[in-house]
Every structure is written in C-alpha cells, then in structure tokens.
Design an enzyme around this catalytic site. Sequence first.
Site, PDB file in Angstrom:
ATOM      1  N   PHE A 145       0.849  -1.191   0.000  1.00 36.07           N
ATOM      2  CA  PHE A 145       0.000   0.000   0.000  1.00 36.07           C
ATOM      3  C   PHE A 145       0.886   1.242   0.000  1.00 36.07           C
ATOM      4  CE2 PHE A 145      -2.316   3.490   2.001  1.00 36.07           C
ATOM      5  CZ  PHE A 145      -3.404   3.560   1.151  1.00 36.07           C
ATOM      6  N   ASP A 231       9.411   2.649   1.308  1.00 39.68           N
ATOM      7  CA  ASP A 231       8.267   3.385   1.859  1.00 39.68           C
ATOM      8  C   ASP A 231       8.199   3.106   3.364  1.00 39.68           C
ATOM      9  OD1 ASP A 231       5.793   4.243   2.747  1.00 39.68           O
ATOM     10  OD2 ASP A 231       4.678   3.510   1.014  1.00 39.68           O
ATOM     11  N   LYS A 260       2.995   9.917   8.301  1.00 37.56           N
ATOM     12  CA  LYS A 260       2.335   9.420   9.516  1.00 37.56           C
ATOM     13  C   LYS A 260       2.962   9.965  10.816  1.00 37.56           C
ATOM     14  CE  LYS A 260      -0.479   5.835   7.704  1.00 37.56           C
ATOM     15  NZ  LYS A 260      -0.286   4.874   6.656  1.00 37.56           N
TER      16      LYS A 260
HETATM   17  C1  LIG Z   1      -0.592   5.190   5.179  1.00 40.88           C
HETATM   18  C2  LIG Z   1       0.434   4.810   4.175  1.00 40.88           C
HETATM   19  C3  LIG Z   1       0.606   5.550   2.999  1.00 40.88           C
HETATM   20  C4  LIG Z   1      -0.293   6.706   2.617  1.00 40.88           C
HETATM   21  O1  LIG Z   1      -0.148   7.783   3.483  1.00 40.88           O
HETATM   22  P1  LIG Z   1      -1.225   8.977   3.437  1.00 40.88           P
HETATM   23  O2  LIG Z   1      -0.660   9.992   4.408  1.00 40.88           O
HETATM   24  O3  LIG Z   1      -2.545   8.416   3.859  1.00 40.88           O
HETATM   25  O4  LIG Z   1      -1.262   9.490   2.054  1.00 40.88           O
HETATM   26  C5  LIG Z   1       1.625   5.181   2.155  1.00 40.88           C
HETATM   27  N1  LIG Z   1       2.427   4.132   2.432  1.00 40.88           N
HETATM   28  C6  LIG Z   1       2.290   3.403   3.552  1.00 40.88           C
HETATM   29  C7  LIG Z   1       3.223   2.270   3.822  1.00 40.88           C
HETATM   30  C8  LIG Z   1       1.280   3.707   4.465  1.00 40.88           C
HETATM   31  O5  LIG Z   1       1.117   2.955   5.568  1.00 40.88           O
END
Ligand SMILES: *Cc1c(COP(=O)(O)O)cnc(C)c1O
Length: 405
Positions: A145, A231, A260
Amino acid sequence: MFKNLLDKFRKDKLPPILVPQLMDTYTRLPVSFVRGEGSRLWDVDGNCYIDALGGIAVTILGHSHPAISETISLQANKLLHVSNLFHIQEQAQLASKFCSIAQMDKVFFANSGAEANEAAIKLARLHATKRNIAKPVVVAMQGSFHGRSLATLSASGNKRVQQGFVPLVDDFEHIKFNDIDALGALAANNNVVAVILEPIQGEAGIVIPDEGYLRAVRDLCAEHDWLMIVDEVQSGLGRTGKWFAYQHEDILPDIVTSAKGLGNGIPIGACAARGKAADLFSPGDHASTFGGNPFSSSVALTVINTIESDGLVLAAEDVGEYLKRQIQHRVGTLSGVVDIRGKGMMLAIELDSSPANLATKFLLKGLVVNVTGGGRIIRLLPAINLTRDEAVEIATLIHDVLIEL
Ligand SMILES: *Cc1c(COP(=O)(O)O)cnc(C)c1O
C-alpha cells in the site's frame, strides 16, 4: 460502563452515524473521541479507552504530548506559513535532522504519505529520462500500500484500491513480496528503473520479509542501476526499534519516504534521497504550497528531537517485544489464533476467521485497535512511549475479547 453510542451497539443495533454532507469514503466505528492524553482516549460520553492504534501509526508520541503542544503553541504565535519562495529556517533545521537519522543527503517535504511517494515516483521517472528509457517500469510488490493518488494507488498491490479508477498509471509491475528470485527474474527487462517496497507491509497485516531480503533487493538495485525506494510511511521514526526499518539490515536505499508519525498528527510527509537520486530535481520540477512550512516543520523537528532525547527508538523495541510476549502469553494458545508477529510497536494477531464487528467488540472493552486483512488480522500501532503497564493492559483486554469469540 459504556453508555450511549456503544449501548446502542450492544443492543445489536449499529447506530447509523451518517453525516449526509460527508462523501461516503469510510465505514466509521460507533464512537467519537473528544480528548486524548498519552495512550488514553475519551469519547463524547466520557468513556476512557487505551489507544493501541495511534490514529494508524500517526500519534507516535501519544496524545497531548507536552513538548508537541508547546511547539504548536509557540509556532502558532510566531509564524505558520510563508511559501517555499523564501528560505524557511525551520524547514532547513528539519531537513538536516531528518537526513541525519535517515542517512540520506537531501529531502523534499510534502503533506502526506501519498505525496511523499508521488515525489519518489517522479524521481524514478527523472532517473528513466536520464537513462533514455521511454517506457519505464517500476517494480512494486503484491499486497503493498502506497497511497490513494493515481500514481500511488497504481503502485499499490491491492486490487480494491484500484477498482473503478482505470486507466491506471502503467509504470508498475507487481511481483511477489519477499521473493528475491521474482525480482532477479526482471534483470532481463531493460526498462526497469526502480523498485518500491515497504520494509514491513503494514496495510497487508504486518508482513515481515525474511532476514536478508532487503539487502538482496539493495544488491540487485545497485547491480542494475535501479533506484531502491523504501516506503517507511508506517514503519519509520523509531517504530520498529530503528529510526527506519531498513536500518535493521544495515543498508541504504536510494530514496526513503516518511509521513504518519513524523508530525504526530500535524500533516507532513518527506521524500529523502541520497547519491545521484538526491540531485534529480531542479527548480520547477516539483513543488508543494504547504510542504515544509514553518509550522509543520517545527512540529516534526520536535517529534524527532523528543524521540531522540527520550530514548524512544530503543524503548519501542523493548516495550514492543514485551507487549508481543504479553500477548503471546495470554492468547498464544487460544484456538483461532494463527499467528502473533511484529517488530517493535508494529504488531499483528492473525485469526483463522473474521468475527463480525471485531473492532467494535474491542471498543466495548475499552481498547482501540485496527482490524485489517479482510477482518482476520488485528493490527497494533501504539505510541512508542507506551509503558509496560499499558502493554499489560492491552494484552489483557485482547485476551478478554478473544476469549468471548
Ligand atoms: C498510510 C500509508 C501511505 C499513505 O499515506 P497517506 O498519508 O494516507 O497518504 C503510504 N504508504 C504506507 C506504507 C502507508 O502505511
């Protein structure tokens, strides 16, 4: 103990808390929080909960942290926003600090995880342009994701987030996560320019690759001139017991994204890079109106400084391990519990079925968790300053819910 909203649920009627003016993007749980302190939350009816979710890995220092509140209030009375047309001292300080903990050379600040990953994907495109590759391929992982923008949902290895949004951005080729041979097989494809992956898959239900996998990905990327994009939006900022999860394998990606926990609730994202990847952008290539403004930058700097001064990277590892053991001890032998796994404060309990309304059943006991993986995986992403007593409390409440299923 639980009144009103939850009472209605108890009587087996899910209260329809529908706000007609809100677009229908979330199925919301029947509770509304009005106050938080540390790892505690209170709802509109005065019920108290322990927060093992942290707004999905966001409130990494817990709620109403005094150092964060102080920075917010000081900066609000000093300067919120000017524009990236000007030199921003707070952003410069944050850049230096962020690059030092991530072991990167340069950083771009955005406002979310998706935006941080967009910047990373644009860097991969520039890398392709430099290499004269007209149809670039970015390798991404099944189950991953990366966000909800068009490029990041295309990168995500999850059909549900892509459904209805064709045509997708067609750069991405998805392979099996934790399968180094699947990546090696792409060496013959001269259009590959980058690999994007989570070091631990979060939304997929805390999927941890084998030891050595990230290092093997690093080696293949170096060998073929592919940018390795990690990521760390969910796993970063100390949550797994290192500032960033790739540091468990002592490797350096070319690009790291974060968001986050970086702002503890104030929106901010970061895309950092090293070596040649750090020099791909020139003025005019990328921008953000809000990104790295004095307000979000000063808060993120306080987040990092507090994690550092309070020794919370090690604490996340210690207390996270303690929490996992407490959970194993209490529910590890229950039938229906398939697996208990995780690193630091990124934990999951996998069940063999998907009990109805599981997250609400936890709320009724006073525990906030997330349920993912089609309702079978209980995900815990608590604040990294969680205490051992709070860890015992969480494990006990998990037991109390699971025993009733
Ligand atoms: C939550 C998340 C995202 C997206 O972040 P947003 O601030 O909601 O755009 C991208 N990559 C990972 C691994 C995530 O957990």
